[in-house]
Design an enzyme around this catalytic site. Structure first.
Site, short mmCIF file in Angstrom:
data_model
loop_
_atom_site.label_atom_id
_atom_site.label_comp_id
_atom_site.label_asym_id
_atom_site.label_seq_id
_atom_site.Cartn_x
_atom_site.Cartn_y
_atom_site.Cartn_z
N ARG A 71 44.14 -0.62 -13.67
CA ARG A 71 45.39 -1.28 -14.02
C ARG A 71 46.53 -0.49 -13.39
O ARG A 71 46.54 0.73 -13.40
CB ARG A 71 45.49 -1.21 -15.54
CG ARG A 71 46.46 -2.09 -16.19
CD ARG A 71 46.03 -2.27 -17.63
NE ARG A 71 46.11 -1.05 -18.41
CZ ARG A 71 47.04 -0.81 -19.33
NH1 ARG A 71 47.97 -1.70 -19.58
NH2 ARG A 71 47.04 0.32 -20.01
N ASP B 282 39.31 6.95 -26.37
CA ASP B 282 40.11 6.62 -27.56
C ASP B 282 39.77 7.57 -28.70
O ASP B 282 40.64 8.03 -29.44
CB ASP B 282 39.86 5.17 -27.99
CG ASP B 282 39.96 4.21 -26.82
OD1 ASP B 282 41.08 3.85 -26.45
OD2 ASP B 282 38.91 3.85 -26.26
N HIS C 196 37.96 -1.27 -25.98
CA HIS C 196 38.80 -0.23 -25.37
C HIS C 196 40.06 -0.90 -24.84
O HIS C 196 40.15 -1.27 -23.67
CB HIS C 196 38.05 0.48 -24.23
CG HIS C 196 38.96 1.37 -23.44
ND1 HIS C 196 39.57 2.48 -23.97
CD2 HIS C 196 39.41 1.30 -22.16
CE1 HIS C 196 40.33 3.05 -23.06
NE2 HIS C 196 40.26 2.34 -21.95
N1 LIG Z 1 37.07 3.07 -20.33
C1 LIG Z 1 38.05 3.96 -20.20
O1 LIG Z 1 38.37 4.69 -21.16
C2 LIG Z 1 38.80 4.11 -18.90
C3 LIG Z 1 39.73 5.14 -18.76
C4 LIG Z 1 40.40 5.28 -17.55
C5 LIG Z 1 40.16 4.37 -16.52
N2 LIG Z 1 39.25 3.40 -16.69
C6 LIG Z 1 38.93 2.45 -15.63
O2 LIG Z 1 38.05 3.06 -14.68
C7 LIG Z 1 38.14 2.36 -13.45
C8 LIG Z 1 38.27 3.33 -12.28
O3 LIG Z 1 39.49 4.03 -12.38
P1 LIG Z 1 39.98 5.01 -11.22
O4 LIG Z 1 41.28 5.56 -11.69
O5 LIG Z 1 38.91 5.93 -10.80
O6 LIG Z 1 40.26 3.95 -10.07
P2 LIG Z 1 40.43 4.18 -8.49
O7 LIG Z 1 41.13 3.01 -7.94
O8 LIG Z 1 40.97 5.56 -8.23
O9 LIG Z 1 38.92 4.16 -8.00
C9 LIG Z 1 38.14 3.04 -8.12
C10 LIG Z 1 37.06 3.14 -7.08
O10 LIG Z 1 36.15 2.07 -7.31
C11 LIG Z 1 35.80 1.55 -6.05
N3 LIG Z 1 35.29 0.19 -6.21
C12 LIG Z 1 35.95 -0.97 -6.37
N4 LIG Z 1 35.10 -1.98 -6.42
C13 LIG Z 1 33.86 -1.46 -6.33
C14 LIG Z 1 32.56 -2.01 -6.31
N5 LIG Z 1 32.35 -3.32 -6.39
N6 LIG Z 1 31.51 -1.16 -6.20
C15 LIG Z 1 31.69 0.17 -6.10
N7 LIG Z 1 32.90 0.74 -6.07
C16 LIG Z 1 33.97 -0.07 -6.19
C17 LIG Z 1 37.09 1.62 -5.24
O11 LIG Z 1 36.84 1.52 -3.84
C18 LIG Z 1 37.57 3.01 -5.65
O12 LIG Z 1 37.02 4.02 -4.85
C19 LIG Z 1 39.32 1.41 -13.62
O13 LIG Z 1 38.82 0.12 -13.97
C20 LIG Z 1 40.08 2.00 -14.79
O14 LIG Z 1 40.87 1.03 -15.44
C21 LIG Z 1 38.56 3.25 -17.86
O1 LIG Z 2 44.72 1.86 -19.90
C1 LIG Z 2 44.21 1.81 -18.79
O2 LIG Z 2 44.30 0.85 -18.02
C2 LIG Z 2 43.41 2.99 -18.29
C3 LIG Z 2 42.43 3.47 -19.26
O3 LIG Z 2 41.66 2.47 -19.84
C4 LIG Z 2 43.03 4.33 -20.32
O4 LIG Z 2 42.85 4.05 -21.51
O5 LIG Z 2 43.68 5.35 -19.97
#
Ligand SMILES: NC(=O)c1ccc[n+]([C@@H]2O[C@H](COP(=O)([O-])OP(=O)(O)OC[C@H]3O[C@@H](n4cnc5c(N)ncnc54)[C@H](O)[C@@H]3O)[C@@H](O)[C@H]2O)c1
Ligand SMILES: O=C(O)C[C@H](O)C(=O)O
Length: 327
Positions: A93, A160, A188
């Site tokens: 996001r 969380d 989440h």
């Molecule tokens: N659940 C949680 O608590 C939580 C917390 C933080 C972030 N996130 C989520 O984690 C994800 C990754 O975050 P980030 O900051 O590392 O993002 P980022 O943009 O830095 O990295 C994402 C990576 O995923 C790759 N990617 C995209 N589509 C892909 C696919 N089909 N197959 C393989 N790789 C692919 C991109 O090329 C990139 O290298 C996001 O969706 C973010 O919202 C979740």
């Molecule tokens: O909130 C987001 O989009 C990123 C991640 O899920 C977070 O909770 O930090």
């Protein structure tokens, strides 16, 4: 005689979460300080050059436990014979986006990857979905990987949980390790419900120790719920180190056990607590012997019911929004 290496897939390997996650897996923070690992890294074709840079850095750390690295843009190659997977790769996001905006962008990824897991992963592989919207992405993966045990595909609400732990510990004037029996229910997302009703700190009931229900309802819950947004606003990009840390906590406890302590994992619902079966929803679990079991029989009072209903309604909407994709 070293143990045989575990094979661990990590997707989104060029991204910011993985930049924190990969070195910690390679140094034994998840699978153990005597457990060699082979990392099987997946990213999009256009990101593979950047992954090679990450690989060079991992090599330069000379981690004794890092027994090999595979880099690929093919999910089946990444998931071939794996023991565990961190599904991080997806679009994060950015400022002004809500999580629901990610649903359509990321749902297809988890259908493809669920199918690849179904075909290539070890039957007892443990899968953690981090990429958002994590719960519904995990739900899509469960539906796309019918030959894997349903409960082995989980999503992350540990961030969380850790966020709530830190805020509650500061308010109560105790260390985070003193607190047990905290629960994150549901999605989440800002609808998640951080439930401190059963929590204890050094054996004392946490709600009594804090003695401020208004603070809990009007400050703690919204602070945890909006923390991801606050980090995006402050950093200009979403949480990375804390997300990687939570992924490590989730998988480490699943593999090694939680010593009788409650941890929050988003797991496919068995219908308990009024959560429709199959939805991947945050719940209290205790991990032991390489698996987890739900904490059962907790009382859900009126406030908790209204909070749970709200987050479950959102999960249900997300499930319905991807129904056509799974048909
Ligand atoms: N659940 C949680 O608590 C939580 C917390 C933080 C972030 N996130 C989520 O984690 C994800 C990754 O975050 P980030 O900051 O590392 O993002 P980022 O943009 O830095 O990295 C994402 C990576 O995923 C790759 N990617 C995209 N589509 C892909 C696919 N089909 N197959 C393989 N790789 C692919 C991109 O090329 C990139 O290298 C996001 O969706 C973010 O919202 C979740
Ligand atoms: O909130 C987001 O989009 C990123 C991640 O899920 C977070 O909770 O930090």
């Amino acid at each position: 005689m070293p143990k045989p290496a575990l094979h661990v897939a990590v997707t989104g390997a060029a991204g910011q979460i993985c930049y924190s996650l990969l070195p910690r897996i390679a140094q034994g923070d998840v699978f153990g300080k005597d457990q060699p690992v082979v990392l099987q890294l997946l990213d999009l074709p256009q990101a593979l050059k950047a992954v090679q840079g990450v690989v060079m850095e991992l090599e330069d750390c000379a981690f004794p436990l890092l027994a090999g690295i595979v880099v690929t843009d093919d999910p089946k190659t990444a998931f071939r014979d794996i023991d565990a997977a961190f599904l991080v790769g997806s679009r994060p996001r950015s400022q002004g986006m809500e999580r629901r905006d990610l649903l359509s962008a990321n749902a297809e990824i988890f259908k493809v990857q669920g199918r690849a897991l179904n075909e290539a992963a070890k039957r007892d592989a443990k899968v953690l979905v981090v990429g958002n919207p994590a719960n519904t992405n995990a739900y899509i993966a469960t539906r796309s990987a019918p030959d894997l045990p349903l409960g082995n595909i989980t999503a992350m609400v540990r961030l969380d949980h850790n966020r709530a732990l830190a805020q509650l510990a500061a308010k109560a004037g105790v260390g985070t390790a003193a607190i047990d029996k905290l629960v994150i229910w549901g999605n989440h997302s800002p609808t998640m419900f951080a439930d401190y009703r059963f929590a204890t700190a050094n054996g004392r009931k946490l709600p009594e120790l804090i003695g401020d229900e208004t603070w809990y309802r009007e400050t703690l819950i919204p602070t945890v719920a909006r923390r991801g947004t606050a980090i995006i606003e402050a950093r200009g990009s979403s949480s990375a180190t804390s997300a990687a840390n939570a992924a490590i906590d989730h998988m480490r406890d699943w593999v090694h056990g939680s010593d009788g302590r409650w941890v929050s994992m988003a797991v496919p619902s068995d219908g308990s607590y009024g959560v429709p079966e199959g939805l991947v929803s945050g719940a209290p679990v205790i991990c032991a012997g390489g698996s987890y079991s739900r904490v059962t029989g907790l009382e859900i009072d009126g406030f908790a019911r209204s909070m749970l209903d709200k987050t479950v309604a959102e999960l249900t909407e997300e499930r319905d929004a991807v129904a056509a994709l799974l048909a």
